[in-house]
Write a protein that holds these residues in place. Structure first.
Motif, PDB file in Angstrom:
ATOM      1  N   GLY A   1       1.812   1.667  -3.428  1.00 49.42           N
ATOM      2  CA  GLY A   1       0.526   2.072  -4.003  1.00 49.42           C
ATOM      3  C   GLY A   1       0.274   1.548  -5.393  1.00 49.42           C
ATOM      4  O   GLY A   1       1.208   1.179  -6.134  1.00 49.42           O
ATOM      5  N   SER A   2      -1.020   1.531  -5.771  1.00 55.24           N
ATOM      6  CA  SER A   2      -1.407   0.981  -7.070  1.00 55.24           C
ATOM      7  C   SER A   2      -1.029   1.932  -8.209  1.00 55.24           C
ATOM      8  O   SER A   2      -1.023   1.534  -9.372  1.00 55.24           O
ATOM      9  CB  SER A   2      -2.907   0.692  -7.109  1.00 55.24           C
ATOM     10  OG  SER A   2      -3.615   1.883  -6.890  1.00 55.24           O
TER      11      SER A   2
ATOM     12  N   ASP B   1      -6.079  -8.388   0.955  1.00 53.49           N
ATOM     13  CA  ASP B   1      -5.851  -6.986   1.350  1.00 53.49           C
ATOM     14  C   ASP B   1      -5.157  -6.193   0.252  1.00 53.49           C
ATOM     15  O   ASP B   1      -5.541  -5.071  -0.076  1.00 53.49           O
ATOM     16  CB  ASP B   1      -4.837  -6.970   2.504  1.00 53.49           C
ATOM     17  CG  ASP B   1      -5.499  -6.813   3.839  1.00 53.49           C
ATOM     18  OD1 ASP B   1      -6.721  -7.039   3.887  1.00 53.49           O
ATOM     19  OD2 ASP B   1      -4.774  -6.467   4.799  1.00 53.49           O
ATOM     20  N   VAL B   2      -4.112  -6.814  -0.305  1.00 54.99           N
ATOM     21  CA  VAL B   2      -3.317  -6.140  -1.336  1.00 54.99           C
ATOM     22  C   VAL B   2      -4.169  -5.985  -2.600  1.00 54.99           C
ATOM     23  O   VAL B   2      -4.165  -4.910  -3.227  1.00 54.99           O
ATOM     24  CB  VAL B   2      -2.010  -6.936  -1.629  1.00 54.99           C
ATOM     25  CG1 VAL B   2      -1.226  -6.310  -2.775  1.00 54.99           C
ATOM     26  CG2 VAL B   2      -1.150  -7.020  -0.371  1.00 54.99           C
TER      27      VAL B   2
ATOM     28  N   ARG C   1       0.845  -1.220   0.000  1.00 55.93           N
ATOM     29  CA  ARG C   1       0.000   0.000   0.000  1.00 55.93           C
ATOM     30  C   ARG C   1       0.869   1.255   0.000  1.00 55.93           C
ATOM     31  O   ARG C   1       0.515   2.270  -0.576  1.00 55.93           O
ATOM     32  CB  ARG C   1      -0.938  -0.004   1.213  1.00 55.93           C
ATOM     33  CG  ARG C   1      -2.143  -0.934   1.043  1.00 55.93           C
ATOM     34  CD  ARG C   1      -3.204  -0.625   2.096  1.00 55.93           C
ATOM     35  NE  ARG C   1      -2.685  -0.825   3.446  1.00 55.93           N
ATOM     36  CZ  ARG C   1      -2.780  -1.972   4.131  1.00 55.93           C
ATOM     37  NH1 ARG C   1      -3.395  -3.013   3.599  1.00 55.93           N
ATOM     38  NH2 ARG C   1      -2.258  -2.081   5.337  1.00 55.93           N
ATOM     39  N   HIS C   2       2.022   1.171   0.673  1.00 53.22           N
ATOM     40  CA  HIS C   2       2.956   2.314   0.714  1.00 53.22           C
ATOM     41  C   HIS C   2       3.422   2.659  -0.708  1.00 53.22           C
ATOM     42  O   HIS C   2       3.435   3.817  -1.103  1.00 53.22           O
ATOM     43  CB  HIS C   2       4.130   1.950   1.619  1.00 53.22           C
ATOM     44  CG  HIS C   2       5.269   2.914   1.584  1.00 53.22           C
ATOM     45  ND1 HIS C   2       5.165   4.213   2.041  1.00 53.22           N
ATOM     46  CD2 HIS C   2       6.553   2.776   1.132  1.00 53.22           C
ATOM     47  CE1 HIS C   2       6.332   4.823   1.881  1.00 53.22           C
ATOM     48  NE2 HIS C   2       7.187   3.994   1.325  1.00 53.22           N
TER      49      HIS C   2
ATOM     50  N   ALA D   1      -6.431  -3.204  -2.611  1.00 54.00           N
ATOM     51  CA  ALA D   1      -5.786  -1.905  -2.873  1.00 54.00           C
ATOM     52  C   ALA D   1      -5.502  -1.730  -4.371  1.00 54.00           C
ATOM     53  O   ALA D   1      -4.824  -0.778  -4.776  1.00 54.00           O
ATOM     54  CB  ALA D   1      -4.496  -1.807  -2.071  1.00 54.00           C
TER      55      ALA D   1
END
Ligand code: FO1
Length: 321
Positions: free
Chosen positions: A264-265, A283-284, A261-262, A287
Motif C-alpha cells: 500500500g501507498s 496500475d501501481v 497494493r498489498h 495506487a
C-alpha cells in the motif's frame, strides 16, 4: 555524510539482494532488520534461518547453490541423531551450521538477548552490515493447513520444507507477534534512515512478519525517508520460493502490482517491477506508488547491484518530488 539504508530482509532473496546493495553502495551504513518468524527450536537448539542466511551470505560462508546453510557442509551429527531415531529428518542441519546454533543457544541460556547474540555471531562473519533481529521476543510463524487429522496449525518450516507448500495455506499466523517488542536499535534505525528498502523477499512470511511486530509498520510509514520495494513476483510467478502459496492465504494475487497494493501507498513510496511486468507500472502508479520497470533477476552480483542502484535512484526521485 554516509547514506543510512535500512533493509527489511527475509532469507535467501534478502541476503542476495544485500550482497548487490553492498556492491552498489559500498560506503553506505546499512542496517538489516531480519525476520525471525522462521526460527525453529530443534534438538534443544535455537535455529534462526533468515538471520543465518544473511550472515553467511554476506560473510562468505553460504552454500552458494542452495542459498541456505554452510558451504562445504557435512551431516555426521544429523546421521547420528537419525540412528537414534531422533528427527525431524526433513530439516537439514549440517555439522558446521550446528556450531552456530550451539553458540546461539548457549548465549541465550546465559541470558543474552537475541540481538546481542546476533552481534556476537557477526563478530566472526563480519557481514559489513548491522544485522538486527526484528525482535528479541519469540515470534513463530504458523500456517493453518488441512491434514488427514483435520485442519491444524503447523510450524512455518514444516509447511515450507516438509510439505513444500504443497497444500493450500488457509492462514498465516505470526504467533507471539502481538506481544513482541522491536529489538533494540530497530525503531532508532528506521527513524534515522535516509532510505528504507524492501528487498524481493517474501511479502507475507518475511517482510510481512517483520511488519507485524507492533511499532515497526508505523515506524516504516513515519520514517520520513523514501520507502522503496522490489517485486519478488516476476511475470506472475515468484522468482524463487513459493511466495504464491502464502500470498493466496492472505488473498493477494501473485502479480507485481497486487503485491505493491498489498503493501500500500501508506507504506511504499516506490516499487520496482521487472521489465516483463512493465504493463503493471500504470496500475501501481494509480495506487499512489511511484513505479519503474527494470530487470529484477538476481543472476549475479553485478545484476543485483544494478537492481539496488535502481532502487536507490527511485528513492532519490521520490525524495526530489
Ligand atoms: N530449506 C530447505 O528447503 N530444506 C532444509 O532442510 C533446510 C534446512 C535449513 C537449515 C538451516 C537454515 O538456516 C535454513 C534451512 N533451510 C532449509 C532454508 C529455510 O527453510 C527457508 O528457506 C527459510 O526459512 C525461508 O526464508
Amino acid at each position: 555524510m554516509q547514506q543510512r539504508i535500512v533493509v527489511l530482509a527475509g532469507g535467501i532473496g534478502g541476503a542476495r539482494f544485500l550482497r548487490g546493495l553492498k556492491s552498489a553502495a559500498p560506503d553506505a551504513d546499512i542496517t538489516v532488520i531480519g525476520n525471525t518468524g522462521d526460527d525453529i527450536h530443534l534438538f534443544g537448539l535455537k535455529v534462526c534461518p533468515d538471520l543465518d542466511t544473511v550472515m553467511y551470505t554476506l560473510g562468505g560462508g553460504i552454500h552458494e547453490e542452495q542459498g541456505w546453510g554452510r558451504a562445504g557442509e557435512t551431516f555426521a551429527v544429523k546421521e547420528e541423531l537419525a540412528a537414534y531415531g531422533v528427527g525431524p529428518e526433513w530439516f537439514g542441519l549440517g555439522d558446521r551450521d550446528f556450531a552456530t546454533h550451539i553458540v546461539r543457544t548457549q548465549m541465550l541460556g546465559a541470558g543474552y538477548p537475541l540481538s546481542a547474540v546476533t552481534e556476537a555471531l557477526c563478530a566472526r562473519w563480519q557481514p559489513g552490515v548491522r544485522l538486527l533481529p526484528m525482535s528479541d521476543d519469540r515470534v513463530e510463524t504458523h500456517v493453518l493447513v488441512d491434514t488427514e487429522d483435520g485442519r491444524k496449525a503447523v510450524h512455518f518450516q514444516e509447511y515450507w520444507v516438509r510439505m513444500r507448500a504443497s497444500v493450500p495455506a488457509h492462514a498465516i499466523v505470526p504467533v507471539g507477534a502481538e506481544q513482541a517488542k522491536p529489538a533494540p536499535g530497530v525503531l532508532e534505525a528506521l527513524a534515522a534512515a535516509d532510505v528504507v528498502l524492501f528487498p524481493p523477499s517474501n511479502p507475507v512470511v518475511s517482510v510481512g512478519t517483520i511488519l507485524s511486530v507492533p511499532g515497526v509498520r508505523e515506524a516504516v510509514a513515519d520514517a520520513g525517508a523514501p520507502v522503496v520495494g522490489l517485486s519478488p513476483i516476476v511475470g506472475d510467478a515468484p522468482v524463487r520460493g513459493m511466495a504464491d502459496k502464502v500470498l493466496a492465504a492472505v488473498g493477494v494475487e501473485s502479480t507485481a502490482a497486487a503485491v505493491a497494493r498489498h503493501y500500500g501507498s501508506g507504506l511504499l513510496d516506490g516499487w520496482l517491477v521487472d521489465t516483463v511486468d512493465a504493463g503493471a507500472v500504470a496500475d501501481v502508479e494509480a495506487a499512489g506508488i511511484r513505479c519503474r520497470a527494470v530487470p529484477l533477476m538476481m543472476t549475479d552480483v553485478p545484476a543485483t547491484a544494478r537492481m539496488a542502484s535502481a532502487a536507490l535512484a527511485l528513492a532519490e526521485e521520490v525524495r526530489g518530488s
